[in-house]
Design a protein around this motif. Structure first.
Motif, PDB file in Angstrom:
ATOM      1  N   GLY B  54       0.802  -1.221   0.000  1.00 38.84           N
ATOM      2  CA  GLY B  54       0.000   0.000   0.000  1.00 38.84           C
ATOM      3  C   GLY B  54       0.828   1.262   0.000  1.00 38.84           C
ATOM      4  O   GLY B  54       2.062   1.233   0.011  1.00 38.84           O
ATOM      5  N   GLU B  55       0.111   2.375  -0.061  1.00 41.14           N
ATOM      6  CA  GLU B  55       0.767   3.673  -0.100  1.00 41.14           C
ATOM      7  C   GLU B  55       0.269   4.541   1.033  1.00 41.14           C
ATOM      8  O   GLU B  55      -0.847   4.385   1.507  1.00 41.14           O
ATOM      9  N   PHE B  56       1.109   5.485   1.442  1.00 41.34           N
ATOM     10  CA  PHE B  56       0.744   6.391   2.515  1.00 41.34           C
ATOM     11  C   PHE B  56      -0.614   7.016   2.217  1.00 41.34           C
ATOM     12  O   PHE B  56      -0.825   7.463   1.095  1.00 41.34           O
ATOM     13  N   PRO B  57      -1.525   7.152   3.146  1.00 40.56           N
ATOM     14  CA  PRO B  57      -1.462   6.600   4.504  1.00 40.56           C
ATOM     15  C   PRO B  57      -2.111   5.231   4.641  1.00 40.56           C
ATOM     16  O   PRO B  57      -2.336   4.787   5.758  1.00 40.56           O
ATOM     17  N   ARG B  58      -2.415   4.587   3.523  1.00 39.75           N
ATOM     18  CA  ARG B  58      -3.078   3.280   3.636  1.00 39.75           C
ATOM     19  C   ARG B  58      -2.047   2.173   3.459  1.00 39.75           C
ATOM     20  O   ARG B  58      -1.991   1.503   2.434  1.00 39.75           O
ATOM     21  N   VAL B  59      -1.223   2.001   4.480  1.00 39.39           N
ATOM     22  CA  VAL B  59      -0.151   1.005   4.425  1.00 39.39           C
ATOM     23  C   VAL B  59      -0.565  -0.192   5.270  1.00 39.39           C
ATOM     24  O   VAL B  59      -1.307  -0.055   6.236  1.00 39.39           O
ATOM     25  N   ARG B  60      -0.090  -1.344   4.879  1.00 35.52           N
ATOM     26  CA  ARG B  60      -0.337  -2.540   5.673  1.00 35.52           C
ATOM     27  C   ARG B  60       0.966  -3.317   5.780  1.00 35.52           C
ATOM     28  O   ARG B  60       1.707  -3.414   4.806  1.00 35.52           O
ATOM     29  N   THR B  61       1.249  -3.839   6.930  1.00 33.70           N
ATOM     30  CA  THR B  61       2.443  -4.670   7.085  1.00 33.70           C
ATOM     31  C   THR B  61       2.053  -5.952   7.787  1.00 33.70           C
ATOM     32  O   THR B  61       1.208  -5.928   8.679  1.00 33.70           O
ATOM     33  N   ARG B  62       2.645  -7.046   7.329  1.00 34.51           N
ATOM     34  CA  ARG B  62       2.513  -8.281   8.108  1.00 34.51           C
ATOM     35  C   ARG B  62       3.904  -8.755   8.459  1.00 34.51           C
ATOM     36  O   ARG B  62       4.824  -8.648   7.644  1.00 34.51           O
ATOM     37  N   PHE B  63       4.080  -9.242   9.683  1.00 36.02           N
ATOM     38  CA  PHE B  63       5.357  -9.818  10.074  1.00 36.02           C
ATOM     39  C   PHE B  63       5.183 -11.330  10.026  1.00 36.02           C
ATOM     40  O   PHE B  63       4.321 -11.880  10.700  1.00 36.02           O
ATOM     41  N   ILE B  64       6.005 -11.970   9.207  1.00 32.01           N
ATOM     42  CA  ILE B  64       5.841 -13.412   9.015  1.00 32.01           C
ATOM     43  C   ILE B  64       7.074 -14.154   9.515  1.00 32.01           C
ATOM     44  O   ILE B  64       8.111 -14.183   8.848  1.00 32.01           O
ATOM     45  N   PRO B  65       6.990 -14.751  10.701  1.00 34.42           N
ATOM     46  CA  PRO B  65       8.114 -15.560  11.187  1.00 34.42           C
ATOM     47  C   PRO B  65       8.285 -16.747  10.256  1.00 34.42           C
ATOM     48  O   PRO B  65       7.311 -17.372   9.852  1.00 34.42           O
ATOM     49  N   ARG B  66       9.524 -17.024   9.871  1.00 32.84           N
ATOM     50  CA  ARG B  66       9.751 -18.082   8.902  1.00 32.84           C
ATOM     51  C   ARG B  66      10.869 -19.032   9.324  1.00 32.84           C
ATOM     52  O   ARG B  66      12.038 -18.772   9.097  1.00 32.84           O
ATOM     53  N   PRO B  67      10.510 -20.138   9.950  1.00 31.88           N
ATOM     54  CA  PRO B  67      11.492 -21.202  10.202  1.00 31.88           C
ATOM     55  C   PRO B  67      11.518 -22.103   8.964  1.00 31.88           C
ATOM     56  O   PRO B  67      10.829 -21.829   7.986  1.00 31.88           O
ATOM     57  N   CYS B  68      12.282 -23.195   9.018  1.00 31.89           N
ATOM     58  CA  CYS B  68      12.163 -24.213   7.982  1.00 31.89           C
ATOM     59  C   CYS B  68      10.717 -24.684   8.002  1.00 31.89           C
ATOM     60  O   CYS B  68      10.137 -24.889   9.060  1.00 31.89           O
ATOM     61  N   GLN B  69      10.123 -24.860   6.825  1.00 33.33           N
ATOM     62  CA  GLN B  69       8.708 -25.226   6.781  1.00 33.33           C
ATOM     63  C   GLN B  69       8.478 -26.718   7.040  1.00 33.33           C
ATOM     64  O   GLN B  69       7.364 -27.186   7.083  1.00 33.33           O
ATOM     65  N   GLN B  70       9.587 -27.443   7.182  1.00 34.90           N
ATOM     66  CA  GLN B  70       9.496 -28.859   7.554  1.00 34.90           C
ATOM     67  C   GLN B  70       8.478 -29.613   6.693  1.00 34.90           C
ATOM     68  O   GLN B  70       7.491 -30.176   7.183  1.00 34.90           O
ATOM     69  N   CYS B  71       8.749 -29.615   5.385  1.00 33.92           N
ATOM     70  CA  CYS B  71       7.820 -30.224   4.434  1.00 33.92           C
ATOM     71  C   CYS B  71       7.715 -31.734   4.642  1.00 33.92           C
ATOM     72  O   CYS B  71       8.707 -32.395   4.946  1.00 33.92           O
ATOM     73  N   ASP B  72       6.523 -32.234   4.433  1.00 38.57           N
ATOM     74  CA  ASP B  72       6.370 -33.685   4.400  1.00 38.57           C
ATOM     75  C   ASP B  72       6.951 -34.235   3.109  1.00 38.57           C
ATOM     76  O   ASP B  72       7.327 -35.396   3.023  1.00 38.57           O
ATOM     77  N   SER B  73       7.011 -33.350   2.091  1.00 41.55           N
ATOM     78  CA  SER B  73       7.581 -33.764   0.812  1.00 41.55           C
ATOM     79  C   SER B  73       8.694 -32.777   0.462  1.00 41.55           C
ATOM     80  O   SER B  73       8.538 -31.904  -0.369  1.00 41.55           O
ATOM     81  N   PRO B  74       9.823 -32.893   1.147  1.00 35.99           N
ATOM     82  CA  PRO B  74      10.841 -31.834   1.088  1.00 35.99           C
ATOM     83  C   PRO B  74      11.723 -31.870  -0.153  1.00 35.99           C
ATOM     84  O   PRO B  74      12.435 -32.853  -0.375  1.00 35.99           O
ATOM     85  N   PRO B  75      11.709 -30.824  -0.974  1.00 35.47           N
ATOM     86  CA  PRO B  75      12.553 -30.784  -2.174  1.00 35.47           C
ATOM     87  C   PRO B  75      14.037 -30.896  -1.847  1.00 35.47           C
ATOM     88  O   PRO B  75      14.793 -31.497  -2.610  1.00 35.47           O
ATOM     89  N   CYS B  76      14.468 -30.335  -0.731  1.00 32.45           N
ATOM     90  CA  CYS B  76      15.894 -30.352  -0.398  1.00 32.45           C
ATOM     91  C   CYS B  76      16.395 -31.773  -0.237  1.00 32.45           C
ATOM     92  O   CYS B  76      17.497 -32.119  -0.650  1.00 32.45           O
ATOM     93  N   VAL B  77      15.571 -32.621   0.362  1.00 30.45           N
ATOM     94  CA  VAL B  77      15.976 -34.015   0.575  1.00 30.45           C
ATOM     95  C   VAL B  77      16.105 -34.711  -0.770  1.00 30.45           C
ATOM     96  O   VAL B  77      17.020 -35.499  -1.000  1.00 30.45           O
ATOM     97  N   LYS B  78      15.154 -34.365  -1.681  1.00 36.68           N
ATOM     98  CA  LYS B  78      15.183 -35.016  -2.995  1.00 36.68           C
ATOM     99  C   LYS B  78      16.441 -34.690  -3.778  1.00 36.68           C
ATOM    100  O   LYS B  78      16.974 -35.536  -4.474  1.00 36.68           O
TER     101      LYS B  78
END
Ligand code: SF4
Ligand code: SF4
Lengths: 828, 227
Positions: B54-78
């Protein structure tokens, strides 16, 4: 084939790695597994110690995990987590709390007593013994006293409370100096707000968790506020703590702060107009009859027009807001749309309990006190005083009071001298301490020249603008002693460094202040033996006092600080109430018993009490009787005063005293920069704010915030925190000036450019970051970094906005007007 | 067998970053110098991502904590050629440093950007080394590292439970460091297959969603929308 790891890496960095095929790589991987030896930190026996965090004034209970090495026998602190029994933190911590380990293990700590070896400001030291250090201080202080100059000793302290603060004050009283200077400047105005309206000289506390609607005027609720963990817990509870109910948060301030980001509604306004906005909301609430009539009639004074004993009629709050604060007029002044004012006022009045907060933002202008008073008046209108979810008064733990001090002739003479900073005089009538007045006193030598300065957790060369620009002013004081455990800008000017232990190495009580209702006493205890040749400042103070002999020594009869501490805590043990910190479940059980008339303590003797307190981390008394109005209002009228009789008495008394010199009330008001006249002076009203710098030359307003990771002046040398200075941008080690993209565009500034930020007081080079969440006429820089001294990390990053701040203050309370400086910004 | 998962309530999260520092401390994650940080090499297994709209003064922020998402189907393992990235029977994705050859395929494969490469050997001033967690080895240059739900906490909890001859409870006994720290109770942890845990309850609730769910990674980290 033998491949070194590094060699392999260089090779695998190209596509050749993929071409080599999986087989080969896997084989090498196994080879690595076979030969790779991981470095593991020393193993040992685990232990846990309860203590209290001291990275900020929040007072969170913590538990520290220690490992005593099997091989080297060394005890190490390896983890800090929240203490589940402590009611402020309940098992959690903020990022600074976790990083407390990096305060203990700060690689740049002072390692023992030292005397200055180079010129002032150079930071060159020569180690000395503690005996020599203490003897030097005693000698200097004895000389001063003998010359009848006891009053020229200044003691400057930052955040300190409990016994340590009592001892500092006691030392000054016994020695004979009126000059206790506090650098915790935010509290004074909050204290005066409560004092003028309710007759209680303490900062306002809030029962946030039970509130359903929080209307915050610039409060740093979710940044480094007065108790960040508790505030975060309260916020979380407001949102999702009660099934089916989600409380509202409205944030009024010129910048889209973290608190604003988490609010339901952000209302940007022109800097310094918070009080006017609050009064326009009061106008709506009064004119629509939405106020709590019962409370206002029974428990407030000065709401309607009134007549005094002499028959003179006075203006009431109702007439004032009805005449002076129509939403139309206030909208033009604040920049807030009329509909928003009306809607938020109605919401605030219709939701119970609702509470209005005025910490930080609104208070950091030249009209700070009146802003706060106007905002607190909203609480009175909706009856949110001494009720759940409203404002409350912090209870104190019943510590044994210290025995009275005997003042000898030298002490009496010293204490009769005027304060160095003019606090309580016509200069700052309501202030108890004005650090920012010290530079002027040092320049002019008036009212006298200070001869000695003690620094206790105070760093004026970083935090007081005039000292940032002119640290050499301190050199007018011939003898400076710093008790700081860490190097800092002010200690560089000291003659002696007498480093305290860090908080994890010492005994200390920590009674919660200005946070919420119940009395809480946390206990700090040594988690491990002091790592260096440091000494508890409490012990050093006792030794200095005893060296001075006579009544000063008599005022300090203890062998060491911990002895005095135990004596104080005895009072709590004997108080017949409260409980050792425990689980909420156990608490509820004990409270049920107490309600039924059985108070069954878990201890019989003081020793039992003490060991339980040490194990659990403290004592507290969850009982807070709301609605005790007699206790909450100690004003001349015994009610909440919309019309501040105390202020009137105070100003009139000062004018009478000054009458001989021809200064009338008007003259005094002029000198204080107050434009209102007549009854309005004693009512919440909008004073036009003053700013440093001409608008033409300096078109932007500078505001500051305290980010969660940087509380005050002490955490910038902790790398875990340097990496997370600003959650909004997620850029490690970066302190930037935030500017609205539109304003930046006009100035030809792009995101990431190096710029000069310039005020009439000085300039600062830093990076610019374009941000939609800031009003076009405002720029923002966080506090807490940019140290000239403070350790290898602290000195390597950030910028200190204190350098820019002009000399304006809310003169009534002596609070520096931190948000009253105009700046300009140019590309570097 | 438990299926450990995390629920992140974005309504409660205040963006304080206690989780970030707690993780850093718990896992001996190296501090990266400012010059390296400028090059985007800072290492935070748990981080808080700000999302500004958004733009002033209609701004929005979200704070998103991000650990490893611990996938059941993890691409990194593949993609890991040396089986350094593994998924345990209980579904926890973790990384065996000693096997890692530093090829960084996992860094490329992970859609959430949770894997970090040690560009330099970690260095601590001698004093700060004292605070290292003895439960975790220090990684050398050239290996990847990432969040594994504080797997060593599970091992400790399991030892304690085994001593009493039982399984680890579905919540309360095994708690990653970020969750221990969070003052806002924004992070909730537990066995997602145990219907009595708060985590499983919330993960099934109306506010729950998962990051980039459409990729088919099936993360075990659930987010709860604000409001
Ligand atoms: S809020 Fe303050 S007292 Fe509490 S953990 Fe954080 S720094 Fe420590
Ligand atoms: S600790 Fe909790 S509130 Fe703080 S950023 Fe992390 S998840 Fe959010």
């Amino acid at each position: 084939m033998k491949l070194s790891r590094r060699g392999f890496l260089g090779w695998s960095g190209t596509l050749v790695a993929a071409a080599a095929g999986c087989q080969g790589i896997r084989a090498i991987g196994d080879l690595q597994a076979a030969t790779y030896e991981a470095e593991v930190p020393p193993q040992g026996i685990e232990g846990w110690v309860a203590s209290v965090c001291q990275q900020c004034p929040g007072g969170c209970g913590i538990q520290v995990r220690t490992i005593t090495g099997v091989q080297d026998g060394v005890k190490r602190a390896v983890k800090i987590q929240g203490n589940p029994y402590h009611p402020i933190s309940r098992g959690s911590v903020c990022p600074k709390g976790v990083a407390g380990l990096q305060a203990l293990y700060d690689p740049d700590r002072f390692r023992g007593p030292m005397k200055r070896a180079g010129a002032r400001g150079q930071g060159q030291w020569q180690p000395i013994s503690w005996e020599e250090a203490v003897a030097t201080v005693v000698q200097r202080l004895r000389d001063l006293r003998a010359k009848g100059e006891a009053h020229t000793l200044l003691l400057m302290a930052g955040q300190v409370r409990g016994l340590m603060q009592s001892l500092l004050l006691r030392f000054l009283e016994a020695y004979g100096s009126p000059n206790y200077l506090s650098t915790a400047s935010g509290c004074e105005a909050s204290r005066q707000t409560l004092f003028l309206t309710q007759g209680i000289a303490e900062p306002i506390a809030y029962d946030l968790e039970n509130s359903a609607y929080i209307l915050s005027f610039g409060a740093g609720l979710l940044e480094a506020g007065w108790s960040p963990v508790r505030q975060a817990r309260a916020y979380s509870h407001l949102r999702q703590g009660t099934p089916g109910r989600r409380g509202r948060l409205v944030q009024v301030e010129p910048r889209f702060s973290v608190t604003a980001a988490k609010a339901d509604e952000w209302i940007p306004l022109r800097p310094g107009t918070d009080g006017a906005l609050a009064l326009a909301m009061a106008h709506v609430i009064v004119s629509e009859g939405l106020y709590e009539k019962e409370f206002v009639e029974a428990w407030t004074f000065g709401f309607d027009d009134w007549q005094d004993a002499a028959g003179t009629s006075h203006l009431g709050f109702r007439s004032l807001v009805m005449n002076d604060y129509r939403p139309e007029a206030v909208s033009a002044l604040t920049g807030v749309p009329i509909q928003t004012i009306v809607r938020v006022a109605r919401e605030f009045a219709a939701t119970r309990p609702a509470v209005a907060l005025a910490e930080r933002g609104a208070g950091f202008h030249t009209n700070g006190l009146y802003n706060r008073l106007a905002i607190h008046a909203l609480n009175a209108l909706v009856g949110s005083i001494e009720v759940p979810g409203g404002t409350v008064i912090q209870r104190r733990p019943p510590l044994t009071p210290l025995p009275p001090v005997t003042r000898d002739a030298a002490a009496l003479r010293g204490l009769a001298a005027p304060r160095i900073d003019g606090a309580g005089t016509v200069k700052s009538p309501l202030a108890s301490s004005v650090v920012s007045a010290l530079p002027e006193a040092l320049r002019t030598g008036s009212p006298y020249r200070p001869k000695a300065l003690f620094l206790y957790y105070a760093n004026p060369v970083y935090s007081v603008s005039e000292f940032v620009r002119h640290p050499e002013l301190l050199d007018a004081i011939p003898f400076i002693v710093s008790f700081s455990p860490f190097p800092d800008e002010s200690s560089r000017h000291a003659d002696l460094i007498l480093p305290d232990h860090t908080s994890l190495e010492r005994w200390q009580d920590d009674p919660i202040e200005a946070t919420w209702g119940p009395a809480v006493l946390g206990l700090r205890q040594p988690v491990l033996e002091p790592r260096h040749q440091t000494r508890h400042t409490g012990d050093v103070l006792i030794q200095i006092a005893q060296g001075l002999s006579g009544t000063v020594a008599a005022a300090f009869p203890w062998k060491e600080f911990s002895e005095a501490l135990k004596e104080g805590v005895r009072g709590v043990a004997g108080a017949q109430g409260g409980l050792i910190m425990t689980t909420p479940f156990e608490e509820a059980r004990q409270r049920r018993q107490a309600d039924a008339g059985f108070w069954l303590p878990t201890y019989k003797t003081f020793d039992e009490f003490w060991s339980q307190v040490a194990e659990r981390g403290g004592w507290w008394d969850p009982a807070y009787s709301f609605g005790n109005r007699e206790r909450a209002f100690r004003t001349p009228s015994g009610k909440f005063e919309f019309f501040f009789q105390t202020l009137r008495q105070r100003l009139e008394a000062l004018t009478r005293r000054g009458a001989a010199s021809g200064v009338g009330l008007d003259g005094l008001l002029d000198a204080l920069g107050i434009q209102a006249r007549g009854d309005r002076v004693f009512l919440p009203h909008h004073e036009p704010p003053r700013f440093v710098g001409e608008e033409k030359e300096y078109p932007l307003h500078l505001i500051m915030s305290k980010p969660m990771s940087l509380a005050g002046t002490r955490t910038a040398n902790q790398p875990w925190l340097g990496e997370i200075p600003n959650v909004r941008t997620s850029r490690p080690w970066e302190i930037a000036v935030e500017i609205n993209p539109e304003s930046a565009h006009k100035l030809g500034i792009r995101d990431g450019d190096e710029v000069w930020l310039e005020s009439p007081g000085g300039r600062l080079r830093l990076r610019a970051r374009l941000y939609q969440g800031i009003a076009p006429e405002v720029v923002h820089v966080p506090f807490g970094s940019g140290h000239a001294a403070g350790g290898r990390f602290a000195e390597a990053w950030g910028a200190n906005p204190n350098r820019l701040i002009g000399g304006e203050a809310d003169r009534l309370t002596g609070t520096p007007a931190l948000f009253a400086t105009r700046v300009r910004i140019t590309r570097a | 067998m438990a299926r450990w998962g995390m629920v992140i309530d974005l309504d409660r999260c205040t963006g304080c970053q206690a989780c970030v520092v707690a993780c850093k401390a718990e896992n001996n994650v190296p501090v990266v110098a400012p010059s390296q940080a400028q090059a985007g090499r800072s290492m935070h297994w748990m981080t808080v991502i700000p999302e500004v709209e958004g733009e002033f003064p209609r701004v929005r922020t979200r704070f998103i904590p991000r650990p490893c998402q611990q996938c059941d189907s993890p691409p990194c393992v593949k993609v890991c050629p040396v089986q350094a990235m593994t998924k345990s029977p209980e579904g926890i994705v973790s990384h065996v440093f000693a096997r890692c050859i530093g090829c960084r395929f996992c860094v490329q494969a992970c859609p959430y950007g949770v894997t970090y490469f040690n560009w330099q050997a970690p260095t601590w001033p001698a004093d700060l080394r004292e605070a290292l967690n003895p439960d975790f080895a220090i990684r050398p240059t050239g290996v990847v590292e990432m969040c594994d739900f504080c797997h060593h906490h599970l091992q400790h909890a399991r030892e304690a439970a085994r001593a009493e001859g039982r399984e680890v409870r579905g919540e309360g006994e095994y708690t990653p460091a970020c969750i221990q720290a969070c003052p806002a109770r924004a992070l909730i942890f537990g066995d997602l297959d145990d219907p009595t845990t708060e985590a499983s309850h919330l993960a099934r609730g109306p506010r729950a969603y998962r990051m980039l769910e459409e990729l088919g990674t099936s993360p075990k980290v659930f987010y709860l929308k604000e409001g």
